[in-house]
Design a protein around this motif. Structure first.
Motif, PDB file in Angstrom:
ATOM      1  N   LEU A  44     -37.483  21.026  -3.942  1.00  0.00           N
ATOM      2  CA  LEU A  44     -36.946  20.660  -2.634  1.00  0.00           C
ATOM      3  C   LEU A  44     -37.901  21.080  -1.522  1.00  0.00           C
ATOM      4  O   LEU A  44     -38.185  20.307  -0.602  1.00  0.00           O
ATOM      5  CB  LEU A  44     -35.614  21.398  -2.465  1.00  0.00           C
ATOM      6  N   MET A  45     -38.397  22.318  -1.628  1.00  0.00           N
ATOM      7  CA  MET A  45     -39.208  22.882  -0.555  1.00  0.00           C
ATOM      8  C   MET A  45     -40.619  22.289  -0.514  1.00  0.00           C
ATOM      9  O   MET A  45     -41.345  22.498   0.444  1.00  0.00           O
ATOM     10  CB  MET A  45     -39.282  24.404  -0.697  1.00  0.00           C
ATOM     11  N   LEU A  84     -30.075  16.131   3.053  1.00  0.00           N
ATOM     12  CA  LEU A  84     -30.119  16.277   1.590  1.00  0.00           C
ATOM     13  C   LEU A  84     -28.988  15.502   0.923  1.00  0.00           C
ATOM     14  O   LEU A  84     -29.184  14.834  -0.104  1.00  0.00           O
ATOM     15  CB  LEU A  84     -30.058  17.760   1.203  1.00  0.00           C
ATOM     16  N   THR A  85     -27.807  15.595   1.505  1.00  0.00           N
ATOM     17  CA  THR A  85     -26.662  14.887   0.945  1.00  0.00           C
ATOM     18  C   THR A  85     -26.932  13.388   0.880  1.00  0.00           C
ATOM     19  O   THR A  85     -26.613  12.721  -0.112  1.00  0.00           O
ATOM     20  CB  THR A  85     -25.400  15.166   1.783  1.00  0.00           C
ATOM     21  N   ILE A 143     -25.976  16.617 -10.502  1.00  0.00           N
ATOM     22  CA  ILE A 143     -26.855  17.766 -10.769  1.00  0.00           C
ATOM     23  C   ILE A 143     -26.125  18.806 -11.602  1.00  0.00           C
ATOM     24  O   ILE A 143     -26.675  19.347 -12.571  1.00  0.00           O
ATOM     25  CB  ILE A 143     -27.371  18.361  -9.440  1.00  0.00           C
ATOM     26  N   LYS A 144     -24.872  19.077 -11.261  1.00  0.00           N
ATOM     27  CA  LYS A 144     -24.083  20.036 -12.039  1.00  0.00           C
ATOM     28  C   LYS A 144     -24.046  19.638 -13.506  1.00  0.00           C
ATOM     29  O   LYS A 144     -24.241  20.442 -14.412  1.00  0.00           O
ATOM     30  CB  LYS A 144     -22.640  20.086 -11.499  1.00  0.00           C
ATOM     31  N   LEU A 164     -34.603  18.086 -14.947  1.00  0.00           N
ATOM     32  CA  LEU A 164     -33.951  18.356 -13.662  1.00  0.00           C
ATOM     33  C   LEU A 164     -34.860  17.975 -12.495  1.00  0.00           C
ATOM     34  O   LEU A 164     -34.431  17.337 -11.532  1.00  0.00           O
ATOM     35  CB  LEU A 164     -33.589  19.848 -13.552  1.00  0.00           C
ATOM     36  N   ILE A 165     -36.123  18.385 -12.596  1.00  0.00           N
ATOM     37  CA  ILE A 165     -37.061  18.136 -11.495  1.00  0.00           C
ATOM     38  C   ILE A 165     -37.271  16.635 -11.290  1.00  0.00           C
ATOM     39  O   ILE A 165     -37.301  16.151 -10.158  1.00  0.00           O
ATOM     40  CB  ILE A 165     -38.401  18.862 -11.756  1.00  0.00           C
ATOM     41  N   ILE A 166     -37.391  15.922 -12.402  1.00  0.00           N
ATOM     42  CA  ILE A 166     -37.598  14.469 -12.296  1.00  0.00           C
ATOM     43  C   ILE A 166     -36.420  13.819 -11.573  1.00  0.00           C
ATOM     44  O   ILE A 166     -36.610  12.979 -10.689  1.00  0.00           O
ATOM     45  CB  ILE A 166     -37.806  13.847 -13.702  1.00  0.00           C
ATOM     46  N   TYR A 167     -35.204  14.248 -11.908  1.00  0.00           N
ATOM     47  CA  TYR A 167     -34.040  13.658 -11.256  1.00  0.00           C
ATOM     48  C   TYR A 167     -34.041  13.927  -9.755  1.00  0.00           C
ATOM     49  O   TYR A 167     -33.880  13.011  -8.935  1.00  0.00           O
ATOM     50  CB  TYR A 167     -32.736  14.171 -11.882  1.00  0.00           C
ATOM     51  N   LEU A 168     -34.255  15.209  -9.380  1.00  0.00           N
ATOM     52  CA  LEU A 168     -34.230  15.556  -7.954  1.00  0.00           C
ATOM     53  C   LEU A 168     -35.335  14.836  -7.186  1.00  0.00           C
ATOM     54  O   LEU A 168     -35.110  14.310  -6.086  1.00  0.00           O
ATOM     55  CB  LEU A 168     -34.365  17.072  -7.770  1.00  0.00           C
ATOM     56  N   THR A 169     -36.523  14.790  -7.782  1.00  0.00           N
ATOM     57  CA  THR A 169     -37.642  14.109  -7.122  1.00  0.00           C
ATOM     58  C   THR A 169     -37.300  12.647  -6.862  1.00  0.00           C
ATOM     59  O   THR A 169     -37.592  12.108  -5.788  1.00  0.00           O
ATOM     60  CB  THR A 169     -38.912  14.216  -7.987  1.00  0.00           C
ATOM     61  N   SER A 170     -36.653  12.021  -7.835  1.00  0.00           N
ATOM     62  CA  SER A 170     -36.306  10.609  -7.654  1.00  0.00           C
ATOM     63  C   SER A 170     -35.273  10.444  -6.540  1.00  0.00           C
ATOM     64  O   SER A 170     -35.302   9.473  -5.798  1.00  0.00           O
ATOM     65  CB  SER A 170     -35.815   9.998  -8.968  1.00  0.00           C
TER      66      SER A 170
END
Lengths: 329, 329
Positions: A284-285, A319-320, B290-291, B315-321
């Motif tokens: 995120l950061m 973010l949401t 995410i949970k 996890l990182i791939i999902y958030l990045t997308s």
């Protein structure tokens, strides 16, 4: 044992590790630590496959403490003693303060020469990986796990550098030992705040030669300091790695407990939650838009133009919307 | 002074606060703490407007310590003494252990009756807001700031409960004081780990009547324990809130320093970074997808089916997308 998709190299290494070939184990760790995706993937195949078939439990003991405490010499002495008792021993090094590495920066094999010559010993100056906040990287855990599946009775972990990572390390091992050199009473300054409270044993090393009385005094001072906080049941022991005194007692300490798999699972679960949070937060950061938003909001607060509540609200809304945007493409 | 968009209520409150009307200040805090968005927005207008025009600097002192240490009585005694010296004093309560509140759950006004009757004193049993991890909510900071803009010389902050929040509170104030009751030597168990190392002063309260010798012994023990770590320059003092001894010395301690606005900005910047990180992480962890992802990956690791590196990667791939999806809609 061979999954259809298993790479030939992975298969070869798995067989090697199962035949107690330390070179195969070394190779697997190198693959796990590799920055090359293909190599890393093969390392993962080895690990995941071994995990499925090998249920060995190693006693995992970590040693922390300031440089100059003589950790390496001590670990070598402990390792040699455990070998004489018939155990096999692996020694790993975690260097949280050195994110640059990615290879074997520490010549542990040279430092622990007597131990490294032994057949039932495995010494690996493991890297710290990519410099994760707490010193523990996902790779650290994978490396420890693969060594465990290779069937060692003890995994002795030397931590280098003074990071903020003892709490994370504690969750990876069964016992955490703080190794300290004797000091002149009023000079315990190098000691990290709160460290005495997370360790299972405080070991005053170098209880030998001219340092003997200083070592005894240091031990006494720690004992009296710890007595003030009876909630922490930390033991203080004296030892000398070079004169080999106190080593038997330390070995007793690291043998004399039952491995609690339930507690291990629980600690690992906690650690996984922390690592997942930290890794997600890092992702995120690193995001440019989020970085910019935080910078803007911080400036607005510090220059008295905005309230904290409003600033945080702005961040959360952004973010949401990212997370929601993904769900309804 | 009135921005075009300023609500009439906001204007009224701003004028009230500028005329030293404590009811107006109370009203503003209630608005800031409100869960109603409109009310909160009006509160924000008041705060942001006051921040622009009022550059008052209050000395901010926080008191932490176990329940039963007599913090309230002590703060009242300190407040009364400061009033006799011509200062005006605000008292706030932060209750990090009680996220349920949202109103005045603690009858501080009843507890600090002598102080609350005084004209130049303002007492506010402030709520903890929405139970942010560290005990400090964005609202906490906003409330402290609005009291500062109202022109108080001292803001005395009482923290209730024993959270993990002292480090956050330390960044909000100029001095953090740990208040402790006398104990029977070997019973300092209630004390939180590491707390003695973040506070600026340890105050053994209840140095009176039958507890006098116990108080002296407790102080001595802390002094000797702290001597072992000379890096921490924490002072230990004795006082009695009910016999009013040692109060002058405590008042000296909280008056006798220069407010360092640069240091304040720096500490505030650090705190803002931490709060922004935590709030963003909380938002992330509340996200259902995410949970679920974390749960799946954790299960895979604990059941030996997956390596940590692979799990984290997922996890990182999902958030990045998610973050990228937002940028190129």
């Amino acid at each position: 044992m061979t999954a259809p998709s298993l790479a030939p190299l992975a298969l070869e290494i798995i067989n090697g590790i199962n035949e107690k070939d330390t070179r195969a184990l070394s190779k697997a760790i190198t693959l796990l630590e590799s920055k090359d995706n293909l190599k890393k993937t093969i390392g993962m195949q080895v690990l995941v496959n071994l995990k499925k078939h090998n249920q060995n439990l190693s006693r995992k003991i970590a040693f922390t403490g300031s440089p100059g405490a003589g950790k390496s010499t001590l670990i070598e002495a402990i390792g040699l003693h455990l070998l004489t008792e018939g155990y096999n021993v692996a020694v790993l090094t975690i260097d949280p303060s050195s994110p640059i590495s990615g290879g074997s920066i520490l010549a542990d094999k040279t430092r622990m020469q007597r131990l490294s010559n032994k057949e039932r010993a495995f010494i690996r100056p493991s890297a710290s990986g990519k410099g994760y906040l707490g010193g523990i990287t996902p790779t650290t855990l994978d490396v420890i796990e693969i060594v465990e599946t290779a069937g060692y009775d003890f995994i002795l972990i030397e931590t280098i550098g003074v990071g903020q990572n003892e709490i994370d390390i504690k969750d990876l091992v069964d016992k955490l030992i703080l190794v300290l050199p004797p000091t002149a009473g009023d000079e315990l300054q190098g000691l990290k705040k709160g460290i005495t409270e997370v360790v299972d044993l405080i070991l005053i090393n170098k209880n030998d030669g001219m340092l003997k009385s200083a070592a005894e005094l240091t031990a006494m001072q720690y004992e009296s300091a710890l007595n003030i906080f009876p909630a922490h049941k930390t033991d203080v022991k004296l030892c000398s790695a070079i004169e080999a005194t106190g080593i038997v007692e330390v070995c007793m300490f690291i043998k004399d407990f039952t491995i609690n798999t339930q507690e291990r699972q629980q600690k690992l679960g906690q650690l996984l939650d922390r690592i997942a949070s930290q890794e997600l937060l890092q992702t995120l950061m690193k995001d440019e838009t989020i970085k910019q938003l935080i910078y803007q909001q911080k400036t607005a607060i510090l220059t008295q133009k905005e309230s904290l509540t409003n600033a945080i609200e702005t961040l959360i809304i952004y973010l949401t919307s990212c997370l929601k945007g993904k769900k309804t493409p």
